[in-house]
Design a protein around this motif. Structure first.
Motif, PDB file in Angstrom:
ATOM      1  N   LYS A 121       0.788  -1.226  -0.083  1.00 11.45           N
ATOM      2  CA  LYS A 121       0.029  -0.067   0.025  1.00 11.45           C
ATOM      3  C   LYS A 121       0.990   1.309   0.044  1.00 11.45           C
ATOM      4  CE  LYS A 121      -4.425  -1.705   1.757  1.00 11.45           C
ATOM      5  NZ  LYS A 121      -5.460  -1.577   2.623  1.00 11.45           N
ATOM      6  N   LYS A 163      -2.616   2.051   7.966  1.00 12.13           N
ATOM      7  CA  LYS A 163      -2.886   0.899   7.064  1.00 12.13           C
ATOM      8  C   LYS A 163      -1.161   0.289   6.980  1.00 12.13           C
ATOM      9  CE  LYS A 163      -6.391   3.251   4.159  1.00 12.13           C
ATOM     10  NZ  LYS A 163      -6.714   3.539   2.891  1.00 12.13           N
ATOM     11  N   ASP A 170     -10.062  -6.775   3.224  1.00 13.49           N
ATOM     12  CA  ASP A 170     -11.248  -6.524   3.768  1.00 13.49           C
ATOM     13  C   ASP A 170     -11.174  -5.978   5.052  1.00 13.49           C
ATOM     14  OD1 ASP A 170     -12.645  -7.772   1.785  1.00 13.49           O
ATOM     15  OD2 ASP A 170     -12.784  -9.796   2.937  1.00 13.49           O
ATOM     16  N   GLY A 171     -10.389  -4.751   5.419  1.00  4.99           N
ATOM     17  CA  GLY A 171     -10.456  -3.951   6.513  1.00  4.99           C
ATOM     18  C   GLY A 171      -9.490  -4.408   7.618  1.00  4.99           C
ATOM     19  N   VAL A 174      -6.424  -2.217   8.175  1.00  5.02           N
ATOM     20  CA  VAL A 174      -6.912  -0.613   8.300  1.00  5.02           C
ATOM     21  C   VAL A 174      -7.307  -0.300   9.718  1.00  5.02           C
ATOM     22  CG1 VAL A 174      -8.374   0.910   7.169  1.00  5.02           C
ATOM     23  CG2 VAL A 174      -7.318  -0.907   5.967  1.00  5.02           C
ATOM     24  N   GLU A 194      -2.917   7.933   7.197  1.00  5.18           N
ATOM     25  CA  GLU A 194      -3.610   8.826   6.071  1.00  5.18           C
ATOM     26  C   GLU A 194      -4.497   9.615   6.619  1.00  5.18           C
ATOM     27  OE1 GLU A 194      -4.544   5.971   2.529  1.00  5.18           O
ATOM     28  OE2 GLU A 194      -6.426   6.951   3.168  1.00  5.18           O
ATOM     29  N   GLU A 195      -4.624  10.767   6.009  1.00  2.00           N
ATOM     30  CA  GLU A 195      -5.631  11.745   6.717  1.00  2.00           C
ATOM     31  C   GLU A 195      -6.925  11.193   6.499  1.00  2.00           C
ATOM     32  OE1 GLU A 195      -4.110  16.007   5.397  1.00  2.00           O
ATOM     33  OE2 GLU A 195      -6.066  15.888   5.035  1.00  2.00           O
ATOM     34  N   VAL A 197     -10.379  10.994   5.780  1.00  2.00           N
ATOM     35  CA  VAL A 197     -11.319  11.547   4.661  1.00  2.00           C
ATOM     36  C   VAL A 197     -12.856  11.696   5.228  1.00  2.00           C
ATOM     37  CG1 VAL A 197     -12.151  11.457   2.517  1.00  2.00           C
ATOM     38  CG2 VAL A 197      -9.903  10.682   2.964  1.00  2.00           C
ATOM     39  N   GLU A 202     -18.663   6.267  -0.970  1.00  2.00           N
ATOM     40  CA  GLU A 202     -17.477   5.222  -1.223  1.00  2.00           C
ATOM     41  C   GLU A 202     -18.017   4.657  -2.799  1.00  2.00           C
ATOM     42  OE1 GLU A 202     -15.198   2.801   1.190  1.00  2.00           O
ATOM     43  OE2 GLU A 202     -16.071   3.898   3.249  1.00  2.00           O
ATOM     44  N   ASN A 281      -8.777   5.405  -3.196  1.00  2.00           N
ATOM     45  CA  ASN A 281      -8.571   4.810  -1.869  1.00  2.00           C
ATOM     46  C   ASN A 281      -7.373   3.629  -2.189  1.00  2.00           C
ATOM     47  OD1 ASN A 281      -8.401   3.692   0.691  1.00  2.00           O
ATOM     48  ND2 ASN A 281     -10.164   2.509   0.279  1.00  2.00           N
ATOM     49  N   GLU A 282      -7.931   2.736  -2.973  1.00  2.00           N
ATOM     50  CA  GLU A 282      -7.128   1.541  -3.525  1.00  2.00           C
ATOM     51  C   GLU A 282      -7.504   0.870  -4.566  1.00  2.00           C
ATOM     52  OE1 GLU A 282      -6.727  -1.436  -0.372  1.00  2.00           O
ATOM     53  OE2 GLU A 282      -8.896  -1.937  -0.470  1.00  2.00           O
TER      54      GLU A 282
HETATM   55  P1  ADP Z   1      -8.764  -2.992   2.810  1.00  2.00           P
HETATM   56  O1  ADP Z   1      -7.833  -3.188   1.746  1.00  2.00           O
HETATM   57  O2  ADP Z   1      -8.881  -3.692   3.829  1.00  2.00           O
HETATM   58  O3  ADP Z   1     -10.380  -3.150   1.993  1.00  2.00           O
HETATM   59  P2  ADP Z   1      -9.317  -0.147   2.620  1.00  2.00           P
HETATM   60  O4  ADP Z   1      -8.227   0.833   2.298  1.00  2.00           O
HETATM   61  O5  ADP Z   1     -10.018  -0.117   1.359  1.00  2.00           O
HETATM   62  O6  ADP Z   1      -8.748  -1.373   3.150  1.00  2.00           O
HETATM   63  O7  ADP Z   1     -10.275   0.577   4.002  1.00  2.00           O
HETATM   64  C1  ADP Z   1     -11.242  -0.010   4.379  1.00  2.00           C
HETATM   65  C2  ADP Z   1     -12.364   0.992   4.547  1.00  2.00           C
HETATM   66  O8  ADP Z   1     -11.733   2.141   5.611  1.00  2.00           O
HETATM   67  C3  ADP Z   1     -12.759   1.999   3.580  1.00  2.00           C
HETATM   68  O9  ADP Z   1     -13.648   1.134   2.831  1.00  2.00           O
HETATM   69  C4  ADP Z   1     -13.250   3.187   4.381  1.00  2.00           C
HETATM   70  O10 ADP Z   1     -14.282   2.938   4.637  1.00  2.00           O
HETATM   71  C5  ADP Z   1     -12.198   3.123   5.306  1.00  2.00           C
HETATM   72  N1  ADP Z   1     -11.117   4.226   4.917  1.00  2.00           N
HETATM   73  C6  ADP Z   1      -9.994   3.817   4.475  1.00  2.00           C
HETATM   74  N2  ADP Z   1      -9.052   4.823   4.340  1.00  2.00           N
HETATM   75  C7  ADP Z   1      -9.519   6.068   4.776  1.00  2.00           C
HETATM   76  C8  ADP Z   1      -9.408   7.192   4.923  1.00  2.00           C
HETATM   77  N3  ADP Z   1      -8.272   7.885   4.503  1.00  2.00           N
HETATM   78  N4  ADP Z   1     -10.234   8.172   5.596  1.00  2.00           N
HETATM   79  C9  ADP Z   1     -11.500   7.648   5.932  1.00  2.00           C
HETATM   80  N5  ADP Z   1     -11.847   6.069   6.138  1.00  2.00           N
HETATM   81  C10 ADP Z   1     -10.863   5.518   5.271  1.00  2.00           C
END
Ligand code: ADP
Length: 398
Positions: A121, A163, A170-171, A174, A194-195, A197, A202, A281-282
């Motif tokens: 990431k 992260k 799946d979170g 994170v 990460e800041e 958001v 989404e 996001n990713e």
């Molecule tokens: P994974 O790879 O586990 O799916 P993600 O990077 O998609 O992880 O993050 C999972 C969830 O966390 C996102 O769908 C979102 O709801 C929340 N999230 C991730 N990054 C941020 C962010 N910078 N600000 C606010 N919420 C975030």
């Protein structure tokens, strides 16, 4: 010269055709592998899967199953050297083996170099920054100590999102961090913060590309998350965001799949912020949870589109035929053991409901056990049916 030309012609025919002599290797035998094999069956492709157990979802449906670990160099090498074309259903595979198979002349989609950028990431985020792709501001740390020292002196970064650089799924990799004490409890790994958001919605776009460079995108979808599990609970297609936002999201997906030089699918998850900005996001270079509805709702399913992309075939029509909602069927809390699908019969009496159970023998809380797709010609009807499906259908243990 005759023989040489014959060989070249045979190779070219093989490369542009489908049928039983077209071998497709897939690293991973979970539900994405299962649905990829379902699409491959329609074209009589010769599918090969590598995963650890014959009990996994795709094992019973692929033509050849090899028991082994897709994270292990030797297992991936011995699996891949018999094949011409290898793809993935999970990013966490042996990259070293894929690089070596590529050197041997095997076709790997996504390319190992793209996978290397995506798998970590921190590299993924740096890539967005270098390419001026909008993404939330972030800082990378080599280990936990570096993160703690930073937060001690920069408390204005709290709260933030932490992260894990590798292995998050799946979170699970994170976490929202609100204090230094919480940060102390994190695992000692390479990571980023990460800041936080301010998310309005989404959304996601799945793009597809073939080796000719043709690109097509499915409709922009919108995701509603399960509050505890951090898994998508409802996936709404098309998203309710406006046309400009949809076009911006697609443009970002096209730019990314092209610059990463990916053949097959690239799923791009994005945030629409309350300030009306779209941030990446990713990404995932494979079929994705946010595209399951395309099996019934679009002219081409994401799984067939992935095959078209990796086989350098013409990309399929991504137009949606219906409004759709996809519901992930997660294992109920408090249930662990042999699976049972309660309420399936009642749900099947609702018009426009399609069930997909992944054939995992054991359920456990919030495990992804299947999905349901609800089709309708209007979104209100799809929503009311989706909430019925959700309340009637439960994945429990016997
Ligand atoms: P994974 O790879 O586990 O799916 P993600 O990077 O998609 O992880 O993050 C999972 C969830 O966390 C996102 O769908 C979102 O709801 C929340 N999230 C991730 N990054 C941020 C962010 N910078 N600000 C606010 N919420 C975030």
């Amino acid at each position: 010269l005759g023989n040489y030309l014959n060989t070249v012609m045979n190779q070219e025919t093989a490369n542009s055709s489908i049928g039983p002599r077209r071998k497709v290797g897939i690293l991973g035998g979970g539900q994405l592998g299962l649905m990829l094999c379902q699409a491959a069956i329609d074209w009589d492709l010769d599918t090969y899967i590598l995963d650890q157990s014959k009990d996994y979802p795709a094992a019973g449906i692929c033509k050849h199953f090899t028991e082994g670990n897709f994270r292990d160099y030797n297992d991936v090498m011995s699996f891949g050297k018999e094949l011409d074309l290898i793809t993935i259903e999970i990013e966490d595979v042996s990259l070293e083996a894929l690089y070596d198979l590529e050197k041997m002349g095997k076709t790997i989609h996504p390319k190992p170099s793209a996978l290397a950028t995506i798998k970590d990431k921190t590299l993924q985020k740096k890539y967005y920054k270098d390419k001026h792709i909008p993404t939330a501001p972030f800082i990378v740390f080599e280990d936990k100590q570096a993160l703690i020292s930073f937060l001690e002196n920069n408390s204005e970064w709290l709260p933030c999102i932490w992260k894990n650089a590798l292995g998050g799924y799946d979170g699970k990799g994170v976490k929202k961090i609100t204090s230094l004490e919480e940060a102390m409890l994190l695992p000692d790994v390479k990571c980023l913060i990460e800041e936080l958001v301010d998310i309005d919605k989404e959304i996601a776009v799945i793009a597809a590309r073939n080796a000719n460079g043709d690109i097509r995108c499915f409709d922009t979808v919108e995701m509603d998350f399960h509050p505890q599990a951090n898994l998508v609970e409802y996936l709404i297609s098309p998203s309710s965001v406006n046309d400009i936002q949809k076009a911006t999201a697609k443009q970002i997906a096209v730019e990314l799949i092209d610059s990463l030089d990916i053949c097959g699918l690239l799923a791009v998850e994005m945030f629409l912020t309350k300030d009306n900005e779209i941030l990446v996001n990713e990404v995932a270079p494979r079929p994705h949870n946010s595209g399951h509805h395309t099996i019934e709702a679009a002219f081409t399913s994401q799984f067939q589109q992935h095959l078209r992309g990796i086989l350098n075939l013409p990309l399929g029509d991504t137009t949606a035929k219906y409004c759709s909602i996809m519901v992930n069927l997660l294992g109920e809390e408090g249930h662990s053991g042999p699976v049972q699908y309660e309420g399936a019969g009642e749900v099947l009496s609702i018009a426009g409901v399609y069930l997909h159970f992944y054939g995992k023998s054991e359920t456990k809380p919030v495990r992804k056990m299947g999905h349901a797709t609800i089709l309708s010609d209007n979104m209100d009807d799809a929503k009311s049916k989706a909430s019925k499906v959700k309340s009637l259908l439960k994945v429990i243990s016997v």
